[in-house]
Design a protein around this motif. Structure first.
Motif: not given
Length: 112
Positions: A31-38
């Motif tokens: 399970l991976y979570v992050g704040t990413l640009s499109a």
């Protein structure tokens, strides 16, 4: 603008897991979570979906629609996202039953 992205993987190659951990945290295995640009999100998804092999992956990210998110899948899964008038719902494929070998039951024996 960067938004939260969640990616879940099952049985993907180690190099895919390594690529994901460069951009996202892994709070539990797969399970991976992050704040990413499109742009980064789409590039990571391209790599994951091309390398999933016998595994599977699901990506959920913010989207400007009624639900507020989009769902993408790669690989073979029993749960399949289905678009129903702009809403994404999840349908289940029927479980595949293994073919059972034919069994011959002998009838009563005849006296000779």
């Amino acid at each position: 603008m960067a938004t939260i992205t969640v990616l879940s993987t099952t049985a993907v190659p180690d190099h895919v897991r390594g690529a994901l951990t460069r951009w996202m945290i892994e709070p539990t295995p797969g399970l991976y979570v992050g704040t990413l640009s499109a742009r980064v999100r789409d590039e990571l998804w391209r790599v994951v979906s091309a390398s999933v092999g016998a595994g599977a992956a699901v990506l959920v990210h913010a989207e400007a629609n009624e639900q507020g998110y989009a769902l993408r899948t790669a690989g073979e899964r029993r749960r399949v996202p289905v678009d129903l008038d702009g809403l994404t719902l999840v349908a289940f494929r029927p479980q595949q039953q293994e073919a059972l070998p034919a069994v011959t039951v002998p009838g009563p024996t005849q006296p000779t």
